[in-house]
Design a protein around this motif. Structure first.
Motif, PDB file in Angstrom:
ATOM      1  N   VAL A  90      -9.491   2.313 -33.122  1.00 33.19           N
ATOM      2  CA  VAL A  90     -10.119   2.720 -31.800  1.00 33.19           C
ATOM      3  C   VAL A  90     -11.880   2.494 -31.981  1.00 33.19           C
ATOM      4  N   HIS A  91     -12.236   2.568 -33.439  1.00 32.58           N
ATOM      5  CA  HIS A  91     -13.738   2.489 -33.682  1.00 32.58           C
ATOM      6  C   HIS A  91     -13.779   0.935 -34.195  1.00 32.58           C
ATOM      7  N   PRO A  92     -14.907   0.456 -33.741  1.00 35.48           N
ATOM      8  CA  PRO A  92     -15.188  -0.887 -34.220  1.00 35.48           C
ATOM      9  C   PRO A  92     -15.701  -1.053 -35.677  1.00 35.48           C
ATOM     10  N   LYS A  93     -15.581  -1.936 -36.225  1.00 37.74           N
ATOM     11  CA  LYS A  93     -15.901  -2.223 -37.578  1.00 37.74           C
ATOM     12  C   LYS A  93     -17.192  -1.767 -37.955  1.00 37.74           C
ATOM     13  N   SER A  94     -18.242  -1.924 -37.099  1.00 40.02           N
ATOM     14  CA  SER A  94     -19.621  -1.400 -37.410  1.00 40.02           C
ATOM     15  C   SER A  94     -19.667  -0.224 -37.486  1.00 40.02           C
ATOM     16  N   PHE A  95     -18.897   0.662 -36.909  1.00 35.35           N
ATOM     17  CA  PHE A  95     -18.660   2.174 -37.082  1.00 35.35           C
ATOM     18  C   PHE A  95     -18.531   2.686 -38.577  1.00 35.35           C
ATOM     19  N   PHE A  96     -17.651   2.070 -39.163  1.00 35.89           N
ATOM     20  CA  PHE A  96     -17.159   2.238 -40.403  1.00 35.89           C
ATOM     21  C   PHE A  96     -18.244   1.514 -41.534  1.00 35.89           C
ATOM     22  N   GLN A  97     -18.816   0.380 -41.214  1.00 33.73           N
ATOM     23  CA  GLN A  97     -19.619  -0.086 -41.937  1.00 33.73           C
ATOM     24  C   GLN A  97     -20.952   0.611 -42.090  1.00 33.73           C
ATOM     25  N   GLU A  98     -21.330   1.155 -40.824  1.00 35.80           N
ATOM     26  CA  GLU A  98     -22.489   2.420 -40.855  1.00 35.80           C
ATOM     27  C   GLU A  98     -22.213   3.620 -41.719  1.00 35.80           C
ATOM     28  N   MET A  99     -20.875   4.075 -41.754  1.00 41.99           N
ATOM     29  CA  MET A  99     -20.466   5.314 -42.502  1.00 41.99           C
ATOM     30  C   MET A  99     -20.460   4.880 -44.144  1.00 41.99           C
ATOM     31  N   TRP A 100     -20.184   3.755 -44.272  1.00 38.89           N
ATOM     32  CA  TRP A 100     -20.014   3.188 -45.799  1.00 38.89           C
ATOM     33  C   TRP A 100     -21.474   2.990 -46.275  1.00 38.89           C
ATOM     34  N   ASN A 101     -22.468   2.428 -45.520  1.00 40.21           N
ATOM     35  CA  ASN A 101     -23.755   2.570 -45.949  1.00 40.21           C
ATOM     36  C   ASN A 101     -24.409   3.707 -46.221  1.00 40.21           C
ATOM     37  N   THR A 102     -24.195   4.857 -45.505  1.00 38.53           N
ATOM     38  CA  THR A 102     -24.751   5.979 -45.536  1.00 38.53           C
ATOM     39  C   THR A 102     -24.288   6.523 -46.797  1.00 38.53           C
ATOM     40  N   ILE A 103     -22.954   6.694 -46.975  1.00 38.84           N
ATOM     41  CA  ILE A 103     -22.387   7.653 -48.310  1.00 38.84           C
ATOM     42  C   ILE A 103     -22.622   6.583 -49.565  1.00 38.84           C
ATOM     43  N   GLN A 104     -22.775   5.401 -49.468  1.00 41.08           N
ATOM     44  CA  GLN A 104     -22.922   4.785 -50.584  1.00 41.08           C
ATOM     45  C   GLN A 104     -24.367   4.651 -50.992  1.00 41.08           C
ATOM     46  N   SER A 105     -25.329   4.944 -50.250  1.00 41.15           N
ATOM     47  CA  SER A 105     -26.625   5.278 -50.729  1.00 41.15           C
ATOM     48  C   SER A 105     -26.868   6.785 -51.030  1.00 41.15           C
ATOM     49  N   GLY A 106     -25.886   7.375 -51.202  1.00 42.87           N
ATOM     50  CA  GLY A 106     -25.851   9.084 -51.400  1.00 42.87           C
ATOM     51  C   GLY A 106     -26.285   9.933 -50.438  1.00 42.87           C
ATOM     52  N   ASP A 107     -26.296   9.638 -49.402  1.00 47.37           N
ATOM     53  CA  ASP A 107     -26.326  10.509 -48.303  1.00 47.37           C
ATOM     54  C   ASP A 107     -25.065  11.075 -47.440  1.00 47.37           C
ATOM     55  N   ILE A 108     -25.238  12.075 -47.009  1.00 47.14           N
ATOM     56  CA  ILE A 108     -23.969  12.632 -46.300  1.00 47.14           C
ATOM     57  C   ILE A 108     -23.656  12.211 -45.040  1.00 47.14           C
ATOM     58  N   TRP A 109     -22.497  11.791 -44.755  1.00 43.05           N
ATOM     59  CA  TRP A 109     -22.342  11.336 -43.200  1.00 43.05           C
ATOM     60  C   TRP A 109     -21.378  12.201 -42.399  1.00 43.05           C
ATOM     61  N   GLN A 110     -21.998  12.407 -41.164  1.00 47.50           N
ATOM     62  CA  GLN A 110     -21.083  13.277 -40.326  1.00 47.50           C
ATOM     63  C   GLN A 110     -20.868  12.591 -39.070  1.00 47.50           C
ATOM     64  N   GLY A 111     -19.919  12.936 -38.665  1.00 47.46           N
ATOM     65  CA  GLY A 111     -19.320  12.146 -37.116  1.00 47.46           C
ATOM     66  C   GLY A 111     -17.909  12.611 -36.900  1.00 47.46           C
ATOM     67  N   ASP A 112     -17.415  12.082 -35.623  1.00 43.40           N
ATOM     68  CA  ASP A 112     -16.264  12.233 -35.180  1.00 43.40           C
ATOM     69  C   ASP A 112     -15.408  10.885 -35.252  1.00 43.40           C
ATOM     70  N   VAL A 113     -14.047  11.154 -35.798  1.00 40.87           N
ATOM     71  CA  VAL A 113     -13.454   9.875 -36.196  1.00 40.87           C
ATOM     72  C   VAL A 113     -11.942  10.098 -35.573  1.00 40.87           C
ATOM     73  N   CYS A 114     -11.517   9.047 -35.019  1.00 42.12           N
ATOM     74  CA  CYS A 114     -10.237   8.907 -34.283  1.00 42.12           C
ATOM     75  C   CYS A 114      -9.075   8.242 -35.292  1.00 42.12           C
ATOM     76  N   ASN A 115      -7.910   9.322 -35.946  1.00 38.54           N
ATOM     77  CA  ASN A 115      -6.994   8.562 -36.764  1.00 38.54           C
ATOM     78  C   ASN A 115      -5.569   8.520 -36.081  1.00 38.54           C
ATOM     79  N   ARG A 116      -4.728   7.619 -36.727  1.00 39.52           N
ATOM     80  CA  ARG A 116      -3.552   7.543 -36.328  1.00 39.52           C
ATOM     81  C   ARG A 116      -2.470   7.974 -37.073  1.00 39.52           C
TER      82      ARG A 116
END
Length: 794
Positions: free
Chosen positions: A177-203
């Motif tokens: 459901v989410h574009p690749k950019s969605f997860f790329q932004e998530m990884w950039n945040t947590i790999q920099s040591g910051d906390i990530w928050q958001g809504d995710v759709c899973n299957r």
């Protein structure tokens, strides 16, 4: 040393790598007790320890003027590894030679091993599992996003088993459901040591979609790089479905649709007078809370809220009508809701606002549980150290010119004995009971706190010494009453130190340190009492600390020597034996009496190396006298409780006899009646000594609590009558002396009377048939050369 004792693992070792001192942190980290470490080699906690290589390396550091510092891996008593950053400096004698080594260690285990940090994290998660598993999905991944742990909630929500998820990445539930950019932004945040928050759709495994509100927390290694991630998620599928249904309903007549939604859906607008008018309030939650649009407009529910809550609610609603997207939390009738307000515009004008109210009660309750765990002790339910610290800081921040309050620092006397003898389960029950009594004493929910172990603190909003004295006395009286656990009657008493704000400290750390200092002085004053902090008491404690440090160095500096007091056969006048007595000849303080240093040595464990030195020196001297032609004399050596309770006690005695060449029959060990309280161990040790040919006598007999039944079974040679009965021959004392002599004869034991100073005392003992005597009437304790003159002249 108190600062280091609280912050670091502190130890002192001699040049042979043997421990002379370890603090509580060292014992806690290694898992060994103080008794198991004192006198033993460093190889106890480091099997690879090689003394020669270590000394060569450490001397190179010291020669260059540097302290020895390394990260050292050690093995705890239970076999588990731990790491410390060790900083070792030499302790020098007057000539500048290093005679001992002081090691100040920092625990770096968590930094050195990811596995230990993972286990600790996992344990913490399990502690709150009951609270989180009801409403939260918990997942742990490594640095690459590979799943290492999932809870049951995740399995239930995703429909995958634990085995199907562990070792995989989250691609297994990717809904696309989410574009690749969605997860790329998530990884950039947590790999920099910051906390990530958001809504995710899973299957899910069956192909169905579900939504989760996600928080991902990175755990960083020593270099600041993420080494694992913990994700906590809440199922918001119902909310998303509600929002989707809402969007459909906004384009149609959605009143029928929203009635079947799980959460509340409402609409409102503003009248010409600027008042809020609700036009819709539907959803399954409507029936649960009993609210409708008509009741809201008629203000029939205002009694459920405070004036402040109503004003805040009104501001949020007006902000929605002003075109703002609003989100806020609302409490009603024991439930908690997350409210979203979405303005609807027509031709650029806000015509109405559509809102949703989602039940977040379970999430709020879970957060309360987690907050309680962070600020309250899990065992006693009292405020913990963090809670106390913030409370004190808040009091100080809000204090005025005349503000006064007190900190009472409590430590339970001999609590360790309860844990060691009855087990930690009983010890925990005792701490819970003490916490309850303490709470009752102060009659306040948050005034009493548990710092750690058996340490408690009470905050009192008073600086009146009379009030504080009365409170401290009440606490001691109440906590000292007996406790009953598993048919056991247990007694403990607190020692209390009291510090006043601002006189004894203007910040949290200083106040606690001052109260802690006063508590230690209360213990030194006899336990079960209290002391107010004063600079004089602080100086007294510092003097005791320096005295202890000098005592620890006294053996290496050769300041101890033995005096010998002969024991005479009362009928023949011949010398039958010698009692070896330790004397400390301090270069500045002069001869320090045993009564001043023996008790301190017992407390800090120095009695173990001192006791071994006394035994070895006495045996060496006895053997030397025999080689000089004197007939074999019985050499009596006093044994401390700590020595006697060492698992290797008998083995150590036999080793010293073997090293000195003295026959076991020439050695007599003097124990006290208190050592006989553990009957089973005492009988085992005494039998082993008897089988080896070593005699044992009971010192200061008549002042303890030995059972005559067990006394008759123990393999003993002598009873020593305490000098208190001899020094004053009153009617009671003469009866006691006669009874002891008669008892000894009936048990087939010899009797030695100590402290005989007058002819009257000697004649009295002779008439009763006492076997041997020692005391100033016959000879005071003498150094080696003078006692040799007495022995060779007879």
């Amino acid at each position: 040393m108190s600062f280091f004792d609280k912050k670091f693992c502190v130890s002192i070792a001699d040049r042979n790598g043997r421990f002379l001192y370890v603090n509580r942190n060292f014992c806690a980290l290694s898992g060994y007790s103080e008794e198991e470490l004192i006198g033993k080699s460093y190889s106890v906690v480091n099997p690879d320890f090689a003394l020669n290589l270590f000394m060569e390396e450490i001397e190179q550091f010291f020669a260059s003027g540097e302290a020895w510092q390394k990260n050292v891996k050690s093995i705890a008593k239970d076999g588990s590894p731990y790491w410390v950053n060790a900083n070792i400096i030499p302790i020098l004698d007057e000539s500048g030679e290093s005679i001992q080594f002081l090691s100040i260690d920092s625990d770096i285990t968590a930094r050195e091993t990811t596995k230990e940090k993972y286990k600790e994290t996992l344990l913490n998660l399990h502690n709150i599992e009951n609270a989180l598993d009801r409403s939260s999905v918990v997942v742990i991944t490594d640095a690459k996003g590979v799943i290492t742990y999932v809870n049951d909630k995740f399995c239930a929500l995703s429909q995958y088993s634990n085995e199907e998820l562990i070792g995989k990445t989250h691609r297994i539930v990717n809904s696309k459901v989410h574009p690749k950019s969605f997860f790329q932004e998530m990884w950039n945040t947590i790999q920099s040591g910051d906390i990530w928050q958001g809504d995710v759709c899973n299957r899910a495994k069956d192909g169905s979609l579900y939504w989760v509100s996600t928080t991902i927390v990175p755990f960083l290694d020593a270099g600041g790089k993420p080494e694992q991630y913990i994700a906590i998620r809440h199922d918001i599928t119902a909310r998303k479905q509600a929002e989707e249904s809402l969007e459909i309903a906004l384009q149609n007549d959605f009143r029928t649709t929203v009635k079947n939604l799980q959460n509340a859906i409402f609409k409102y607008t503003a009248t010409e007078d600027g008042e809020i008018e609700f036009t819709l309030f539907e959803g399954q939650i409507k029936e649960r809370i009993g609210i409708s649009a008509d009741k809201l407009n008629a203000q029939e529910v205002v009694h459920s809220f405070t004036e402040e809550e109503l004003e805040s609610f009104r501001k949020h609603l007006l902000a929605g009508m002003a075109g703002e997207v609003v989100q806020f939390e609302l409490a009603h009738d024991g439930l908690f809701f997350l409210v979203y307000l979405s303005p609807i515009a027509k031709d650029g004008v806000i015509v109405e606002v559509v809102g949703t109210a989602i039940d977040i009660t379970q999430r709020i309750e879970a957060e309360k549980i987690i907050e309680h765990m962070a600020y309250f002790d899990s065992l006693t339910r009292l405020p913990n150290r963090r809670n106390l610290q913030e409370n004190v800081k808040q009091k100080i921040a809000n204090s005025g010119e005349n503000t006064q309050f007190a900190v009472l620092f409590l430590d339970l006397d001999r609590f360790k004995n309860v844990n060691d003898t009855l087990g930690h389960h009983v010890g925990d029950q005792l701490l819970i009971a003490v916490g309850e009594r303490l709470r009752d004493c102060v009659q306040s929910e948050n005034a009493a706190a548990r710092l750690s172990g058996d340490e408690f603190v009470v905050l009192v909003d008073s600086g009146d010494t009379d009030e504080l004295t009365a409170l401290a006395s009440k606490i001691i009286d109440d906590i000292s009453l007996p406790y009953f656990f598993e048919k056991q009657e247990i007694f403990v008493a607190p020692s209390i130190g009291i510090a006043l704000y601002p006189n004894d400290g203007e910040d949290y750390s200083t106040l606690i340190r001052s109260a802690d200092t006063a508590m230690y002085l209360a213990k030194a004053a006899g336990r079960g009492t209290f002391r107010f902090f004063t600079e004089e008491l602080h100086e007294e404690l510092m003097e005791k600390t320096f005295f202890e440090m000098e005592l620890r160095q006294s053996l290496e500096k050769g300041q101890f020597l033995l005096h010998y007091q002969p024991q005479f056969d009362l009928k023949t006048g011949k010398v039958k034996g010698m009692e070896a007595l330790a004397r400390w000849n301090h270069p500045d303080r002069g001869f320090i009496p045993p009564l001043k240093f023996i008790e301190i040595a017992e407390e800090n464990g120095f009695i173990l190396p001192l006791g071994e030195w006394v035994l070895k020196t006495a045996c060496t001297q006895a053997k030397a006298w025999q080689e000089q032609g004197l007939p074999p004399l019985r050499m009596s050596v006093n044994v401390s409780m700590r020595q006697f309770n060492q698992p290797s006690f008998v083995e150590d005695v036999l080793r010293i006899l073997n090293e000195t060449g003295l026959q076991p029959s020439s050695l007599n060990l003097e124990i006290t009646e208190s050592m006989m309280s553990d009957v089973k161990r005492c009988e085992t040790v005494l039998q082993e000594l008897h089988d080896a040919g070593i005699t044992v006598s009971v010192d200061d007999f008549g002042t303890g609590y030995s059972s005559l039944l067990y006394l008759s079974k123990f393999p003993l040679s002598h009873l020593k009558i305490d000098q208190a009965f001899i020094s004053e021959l009153s009617n009671n004392n003469t009866a006691i002396v006669k009874a002891i002599i008669d008892l000894a004869k009936n048990l087939g034991l010899n009797v030695i009377a100590e402290g005989v100073e007058t002819e009257e005392q000697g004649n009295f003992l002779n008439q009763l048939g006492c076997n041997e005597v020692q005391g100033y009437l016959y000879s005071e304790p003498l150094p080696r050369k003078e006692i040799e003159q007495l022995l060779f002249s007879r």
